[in-house]
Design a protein around this motif. Structure first.
Motif, PDB file in Angstrom:
ATOM      1  N   PRO A  17     -88.011  69.069  54.197  1.00 35.35           N
ATOM      2  CA  PRO A  17     -88.412  69.973  55.326  1.00 35.35           C
ATOM      3  C   PRO A  17     -87.164  70.685  55.545  1.00 35.35           C
ATOM      4  N   VAL A  18     -87.172  72.248  55.918  1.00 35.94           N
ATOM      5  CA  VAL A  18     -85.943  72.905  56.205  1.00 35.94           C
ATOM      6  C   VAL A  18     -86.338  73.381  57.482  1.00 35.94           C
ATOM      7  N   HIS A  19     -85.302  73.656  58.299  1.00 37.61           N
ATOM      8  CA  HIS A  19     -85.396  74.274  59.835  1.00 37.61           C
ATOM      9  C   HIS A  19     -84.066  74.973  59.922  1.00 37.61           C
ATOM     10  N   LEU A  20     -84.545  76.410  60.270  1.00 38.10           N
ATOM     11  CA  LEU A  20     -83.337  77.118  60.268  1.00 38.10           C
ATOM     12  C   LEU A  20     -83.635  77.954  61.482  1.00 38.10           C
ATOM     13  N   TYR A  21     -82.094  78.307  62.210  1.00 39.22           N
ATOM     14  CA  TYR A  21     -82.389  78.893  63.493  1.00 39.22           C
ATOM     15  C   TYR A  21     -81.458  80.138  63.231  1.00 39.22           C
ATOM     16  N   LEU A  22     -82.075  81.302  63.884  1.00 37.14           N
ATOM     17  CA  LEU A  22     -81.700  82.674  63.724  1.00 37.14           C
ATOM     18  C   LEU A  22     -81.839  83.161  65.263  1.00 37.14           C
ATOM     19  N   PRO A  23     -80.541  83.745  65.659  1.00 32.97           N
ATOM     20  CA  PRO A  23     -80.522  83.943  67.248  1.00 32.97           C
ATOM     21  C   PRO A  23     -80.976  85.428  67.592  1.00 32.97           C
ATOM     22  N   ARG A  24     -81.537  86.069  66.675  1.00 33.50           N
ATOM     23  CA  ARG A  24     -82.066  87.471  66.852  1.00 33.50           C
ATOM     24  C   ARG A  24     -83.366  87.848  66.234  1.00 33.50           C
ATOM     25  N   GLN A  25     -84.197  88.656  66.694  1.00 35.30           N
ATOM     26  CA  GLN A  25     -85.369  89.259  66.072  1.00 35.30           C
ATOM     27  C   GLN A  25     -86.226  88.148  65.642  1.00 35.30           C
ATOM     28  N   GLY A  26     -86.382  87.279  66.797  1.00 29.00           N
ATOM     29  CA  GLY A  26     -87.284  86.268  66.540  1.00 29.00           C
ATOM     30  C   GLY A  26     -88.959  86.255  67.057  1.00 29.00           C
ATOM     31  N   ASP A  27     -88.952  87.568  67.686  1.00 29.03           N
ATOM     32  CA  ASP A  27     -90.466  87.877  67.983  1.00 29.03           C
ATOM     33  C   ASP A  27     -91.185  87.981  66.780  1.00 29.03           C
ATOM     34  N   PRO A  28     -92.643  87.731  66.722  1.00 33.16           N
ATOM     35  CA  PRO A  28     -93.565  87.960  65.757  1.00 33.16           C
ATOM     36  C   PRO A  28     -93.234  89.179  64.419  1.00 33.16           C
ATOM     37  N   ALA A  29     -92.881  90.277  65.238  1.00 31.69           N
ATOM     38  CA  ALA A  29     -92.486  91.521  64.460  1.00 31.69           C
ATOM     39  C   ALA A  29     -91.287  91.383  63.514  1.00 31.69           C
ATOM     40  N   GLY A  30     -90.267  90.803  64.131  1.00 29.82           N
ATOM     41  CA  GLY A  30     -88.981  90.334  63.642  1.00 29.82           C
ATOM     42  C   GLY A  30     -89.191  89.271  62.478  1.00 29.82           C
ATOM     43  N   ALA A  31     -90.082  88.404  62.811  1.00 29.81           N
ATOM     44  CA  ALA A  31     -90.375  87.275  62.005  1.00 29.81           C
ATOM     45  C   ALA A  31     -90.908  87.776  60.821  1.00 29.81           C
ATOM     46  N   ALA A  32     -91.990  88.497  60.880  1.00 31.60           N
ATOM     47  CA  ALA A  32     -92.656  89.486  59.873  1.00 31.60           C
ATOM     48  C   ALA A  32     -92.055  90.046  58.962  1.00 31.60           C
ATOM     49  N   LEU A  33     -90.863  90.786  59.358  1.00 31.62           N
ATOM     50  CA  LEU A  33     -89.809  91.557  58.681  1.00 31.62           C
ATOM     51  C   LEU A  33     -89.179  90.496  57.770  1.00 31.62           C
ATOM     52  N   ARG A  34     -88.404  89.508  58.542  1.00 33.72           N
ATOM     53  CA  ARG A  34     -87.745  88.546  57.792  1.00 33.72           C
ATOM     54  C   ARG A  34     -88.719  87.876  56.646  1.00 33.72           C
ATOM     55  N   LEU A  35     -89.654  87.287  56.993  1.00 39.05           N
ATOM     56  CA  LEU A  35     -90.543  86.650  56.069  1.00 39.05           C
ATOM     57  C   LEU A  35     -90.927  87.550  54.810  1.00 39.05           C
ATOM     58  N   GLY A  36     -91.274  88.906  55.130  1.00 36.92           N
ATOM     59  CA  GLY A  36     -91.652  89.828  54.181  1.00 36.92           C
ATOM     60  C   GLY A  36     -90.620  90.256  53.238  1.00 36.92           C
ATOM     61  N   ALA A  37     -89.325  90.286  53.777  1.00 40.15           N
ATOM     62  CA  ALA A  37     -88.276  90.216  52.812  1.00 40.15           C
ATOM     63  C   ALA A  37     -87.946  89.270  52.141  1.00 40.15           C
ATOM     64  N   ALA A  38     -88.009  88.169  52.496  1.00 37.10           N
ATOM     65  CA  ALA A  38     -88.084  86.769  51.742  1.00 37.10           C
ATOM     66  C   ALA A  38     -88.907  86.499  50.510  1.00 37.10           C
ATOM     67  N   LEU A  39     -90.107  87.058  51.091  1.00 35.02           N
ATOM     68  CA  LEU A  39     -91.231  86.888  49.784  1.00 35.02           C
ATOM     69  C   LEU A  39     -91.097  88.299  48.841  1.00 35.02           C
ATOM     70  N   GLU A  40     -90.808  89.259  49.208  1.00 35.05           N
ATOM     71  CA  GLU A  40     -90.192  90.226  48.162  1.00 35.05           C
ATOM     72  C   GLU A  40     -89.074  89.870  47.274  1.00 35.05           C
ATOM     73  N   THR A  41     -87.999  89.194  48.025  1.00 31.01           N
ATOM     74  CA  THR A  41     -87.101  88.724  47.327  1.00 31.01           C
ATOM     75  C   THR A  41     -87.373  87.761  46.137  1.00 31.01           C
ATOM     76  N   CYS A  42     -88.269  86.726  46.705  1.00 32.94           N
ATOM     77  CA  CYS A  42     -88.628  85.726  45.674  1.00 32.94           C
ATOM     78  C   CYS A  42     -89.606  86.242  44.564  1.00 32.94           C
ATOM     79  N   GLN A  43     -90.337  87.272  44.976  1.00 32.79           N
ATOM     80  CA  GLN A  43     -91.077  87.899  43.843  1.00 32.79           C
ATOM     81  C   GLN A  43     -90.431  88.667  42.862  1.00 32.79           C
ATOM     82  N   ALA A  44     -89.175  89.423  43.242  1.00 27.52           N
ATOM     83  CA  ALA A  44     -88.476  90.094  42.481  1.00 27.52           C
ATOM     84  C   ALA A  44     -87.603  89.029  41.656  1.00 27.52           C
ATOM     85  N   ASP A  45     -87.229  88.059  41.994  1.00 26.02           N
ATOM     86  CA  ASP A  45     -86.589  87.011  40.889  1.00 26.02           C
ATOM     87  C   ASP A  45     -87.732  86.349  39.998  1.00 26.02           C
ATOM     88  N   GLY A  46     -88.730  86.893  40.191  1.00 23.14           N
ATOM     89  CA  GLY A  46     -89.886  86.147  39.276  1.00 23.14           C
ATOM     90  C   GLY A  46     -90.298  84.746  39.836  1.00 23.14           C
TER      91      GLY A  46
END
Length: 134
Positions: A17-46
């Motif tokens: 289990p991984v728990h990560l703290y980020l001090p900014r943009q934690g509202d749902p729109a900011g979380a969606a941006l962060r998670l969307g970028a992470a999904l695109e990164t892992c897809q780009a990496d195959g």
């Protein structure tokens, strides 16, 4: 915006289990941006959806690892992202909000499919995809 959040990832191959703290943009729109970028990164990496943790860490190097989500009491939002490749949804998310003037956590949404969360809160998901960097 200075809205702190904790992101917890459970069930990802090769990760405890991984728990990560980020001090900014934690509202749902900011979380969606962060998670969307992470999904695109892992897809780009195959990588498939199981690579989301690695993608998140690559996109958000400033994330502070925590032993437990309770270690940061200043958080306004908590997100639990679960990977279950054989489940109804391979990736699902649950979000909680901690109102400033109230005690305790209130469920904001979920559990829902991660893609549904992104369609709801990401300003561009499903249309033109923008690269996000925090």
């Amino acid at each position: 915006m200075d809205i702190p959040a904790v992101y917890s990832f459970l069930g990802f191959p090769g990760w405890a289990p991984v728990h990560l703290y980020l001090p900014r943009q934690g509202d749902p729109a900011g979380a969606a941006l962060r998670l969307g970028a992470a999904l695109e990164t892992c897809q780009a990496d195959g990588q498939g959806p199981g690579g989301l943790v690695a993608g998140f860490l690559r996109c958000h190097r400033q994330a502070e690892p925590l032993g437990s989500p309770e270690f940061r009491r200043d958080c306004r939002y908590r997100y639990l992202i679960v990977y279950r490749p054989q489940g109804r949804w391979a990736l699902r998310i649950t979000a909680w909000r901690h109102p400033i003037a109230q005690q305790g956590w209130r469920r904001r949404c979920g559990p829902i499919e991660l893609d549904g969360f992104l369609r709801r809160f990401h300003p561009c998901w499903g249309t033109q995809r923008l690269v996000y960097s925090a």
